[in-house]
Write an enzyme that holds these catalytic residues in place. Structure first.
Site, PDB file in Angstrom:
ATOM      1  N   TYR A 248     -17.862  17.327 -14.276  1.00  8.55           N
ATOM      2  CA  TYR A 248     -18.090  15.884 -14.358  1.00  8.55           C
ATOM      3  C   TYR A 248     -19.076  15.476 -13.248  1.00  8.55           C
ATOM      4  CZ  TYR A 248     -17.218  10.890 -14.118  1.00  8.55           C
ATOM      5  OH  TYR A 248     -17.379   9.534 -14.080  1.00  8.55           O
TER       6      TYR A 248
ATOM      7  N   LYS B 182      -9.260   7.521 -18.817  1.00  8.30           N
ATOM      8  CA  LYS B 182      -9.636   8.102 -20.106  1.00  8.30           C
ATOM      9  C   LYS B 182      -8.423   8.153 -21.045  1.00  8.30           C
ATOM     10  CE  LYS B 182     -13.338   8.526 -17.603  1.00  8.30           C
ATOM     11  NZ  LYS B 182     -13.709   9.744 -16.889  1.00  8.30           N
TER      12      LYS B 182
ATOM     13  N   ASP C 175      -8.708  19.758 -13.253  1.00  7.13           N
ATOM     14  CA  ASP C 175      -9.007  18.410 -13.751  1.00  7.13           C
ATOM     15  C   ASP C 175      -8.634  18.410 -15.232  1.00  7.13           C
ATOM     16  OD1 ASP C 175     -10.160  16.145 -14.851  1.00  7.13           O
ATOM     17  OD2 ASP C 175     -11.894  16.170 -13.515  1.00  7.13           O
TER      18      ASP C 175
ATOM     19  N   ARG D 273       0.849  -1.193   0.000  1.00 11.70           N
ATOM     20  CA  ARG D 273       0.000   0.000   0.000  1.00 11.70           C
ATOM     21  C   ARG D 273       0.888   1.247   0.000  1.00 11.70           C
ATOM     22  NH1 ARG D 273      -1.361   1.609   4.621  1.00 11.70           N
ATOM     23  NH2 ARG D 273      -2.076  -0.396   5.381  1.00 11.70           N
TER      24      ARG D 273
HETATM   25  C1  LIG Z   1     -14.169  10.080 -15.573  1.00 15.54           C
HETATM   26  C2  LIG Z   1     -13.850  11.401 -15.009  1.00 15.54           C
HETATM   27  C3  LIG Z   1     -13.581  11.553 -13.652  1.00 15.54           C
HETATM   28  C4  LIG Z   1     -13.675  10.407 -12.653  1.00 15.54           C
HETATM   29  O1  LIG Z   1     -12.714   9.441 -12.889  1.00 15.54           O
HETATM   30  P1  LIG Z   1     -12.903   7.857 -12.587  1.00 15.54           P
HETATM   31  O2  LIG Z   1     -11.626   7.267 -13.056  1.00 15.54           O
HETATM   32  O3  LIG Z   1     -14.101   7.417 -13.368  1.00 15.54           O
HETATM   33  O4  LIG Z   1     -13.128   7.734 -11.121  1.00 15.54           O
HETATM   34  C5  LIG Z   1     -13.256  12.823 -13.193  1.00 15.54           C
HETATM   35  N1  LIG Z   1     -13.216  13.887 -14.030  1.00 15.54           N
HETATM   36  C6  LIG Z   1     -13.465  13.766 -15.345  1.00 15.54           C
HETATM   37  C7  LIG Z   1     -13.406  14.969 -16.222  1.00 15.54           C
HETATM   38  C8  LIG Z   1     -13.811  12.527 -15.888  1.00 15.54           C
HETATM   39  O5  LIG Z   1     -14.083  12.427 -17.188  1.00 15.54           O
END
Ligand SMILES: *Cc1c(COP(=O)(O)O)cnc(C)c1O
Length: 381
Positions: free
Chosen positions: A98, A195, A170, A46
């Site tokens: 999001y 993504k 983000d 961890r």
């Molecule tokens: C998908 C996404 C998240 C969350 O991420 P996860 O890996 O699904 O927990 C946060 N911000 C944006 C812009 C996203 O597209």
């Protein structure tokens, strides 16, 4: 090191034991110690894992930060950032956010005493007016999801810096290939590596990249103390995905530009949201802070006509109906009922997120095939 070299080499050293060129998957939970407390820097997985460390060094290099800390999902990464706040602190966020990020702020952290405001940051002056004595964090998403608004990161960071407030961007939609917010004054970067970074829709993963050592230490502490760590196999997959990030994003941007133009000319499409258009209100800022305009497009069929949207969604062949984005394959979705279902309808309406809005994540297939796919699907309405 230039970006295209960093994606392949940053943080990645041939394995000292065997010379293995690719970072091994250290699938272990613990490490043998020579005598109590005498070890090779690894005690328990961890806290430390060599596969994860290689990925974190790579991510820090791509985003030009002091260090990166990785997590089992993007939302786990966000959770770690918000846990550095205290009860009574306030977070100000972009209003077109999001859905899962909105839900985390409202449903988890509000209960713990974190106050929140959601504002339109396309005019940075709105931020100046919203800041209060308890504001401790500015949360920026740009391009926003799903309306693809553009926020001027540099302008937001300037206002925040005057008041000594941290900014987290983000950067999931742009990826570090298109945009590096630390260069523009941001303190922290959030990634859903699920993504574009992973890029193959086969793993869920998240990361925080910090500009300063002190923020890095705080997030690192939460990673170990709260424990939402990614497994070594997941880290390996993200590291492998990143090696082609520049090629994939470049191609997705090319395809998206063609598709956006095609949609703009289509008689059944009322409006196309794409920052690459000169008519897009954020176009000049996008040109300034992004290398290209990204692979995401939203379009509205008009009249809040959900039925028409559903017909189009049901009929595409290559654009798969699914949540998520940033993979090699093209995806199509209905934000109002899918990704943004957790945002109240009144809030959705405020930003133009209608029931007839469709969002596409453009993949790296042949662009003409993708256009033909949308073309035949739009014939259904
Ligand atoms: C998908 C996404 C998240 C969350 O991420 P996860 O890996 O699904 O927990 C946060 N911000 C944006 C812009 C996203 O597209």
């Amino acid at each position: 090191m230039k970006f295209e070299t960093k994606v392949i080499h940053a943080g990645v050293e041939p394995d000292p034991l065997t010379g293995a060129v690719m970072t091994p998957i250290y699938q272990t939970s613990t490490y043998k110690q020579d005598s109590p407390g005498v070890h090779k820097g690894y005690e328990y997985a961890r806290t430390q894992n060599p596969t994860r460390e290689a990925l974190e060094k790579n991510l820090a290099a791509l985003e030009k930060g002091y260090g990166a800390v990785s997590f089992s999902s993007g939302l786990a990464a966000m959770d770690a950032i918000l846990k550095t706040l205290e009860s009574g602190d306030e977070i100000i966020s972009t209003n077109d956010l999001y859905g899962g990020s909105y839900r985390q702020i409202k449903a988890i952290f509000e209960k713990l005493g974190i106050k929140s405001k959601f504002i339109d940051m396309t005019d940075p002056e709105n931020l100046r007016h919203a800041i209060s004595d308890s504001t401790k964090l500015i949360w920026v998403e740009t391009p926003t999801n799903p309306m693809l608004q553009i926020v001027d990161i540099e302008a937001i960071c300037k206002i925040a810096a005057e008041k000594g407030i941290k900014v987290c961007v983000d950067n999931t939609f742009a990826s570090p290939y298109l945009q590096t917010p630390i260069d523009l004054g941001a303190d922290m970067i959030l990634h859903s590596a699920t993504k574009y970074l992973g890029g193959h829709s086969d793993v869920v993963h998240g990361a925080v990249i910090c500009k300063s050592e002190s923020d890095y230490e705080k997030i690192k502490f939460v990673q170990n103390a709260s424990g939402a760590v990614p497994g070594p196999m997941d880290c390996f997959l993200i590291l492998r995905g990143i090696k082609t990030l520049h090629l994939r994003v470049e191609r997705a941007c090319q395809n998206a530009e063609k598709i956006a133009k095609y949609l703009r000319d289509h008689p059944k499409v009322e409006k196309v949201y794409y920052p690459g258009f000169e008519s897009h209100p954020g176009h000049e800022i996008a040109k300034k802070q992004m290398k290209k305009f990204g692979g995401m497009i939203s379009f509205d069929l008009g009249n809040n006509n959900e039925e028409a949207a559903m017909k189009v969604l049901a009929a595409t062949r290559y654009f798969l109906l699914a949540e998520s984005l940033g993979g090699v394959e093209s995806l199509i979705g209905h934000p109002a009922s899918m990704t943004h279902g957790s945002i109240p309808p009144e809030e959705r309406a405020k930003i133009g997120l209608t029931d007839s809005l469709i969002r596409v994540s453009v993949g790296i297939e042949n662009g003409d095939d993708l256009i033909a796919d949308l073309d035949s699907s739009l014939k259904n309405i």
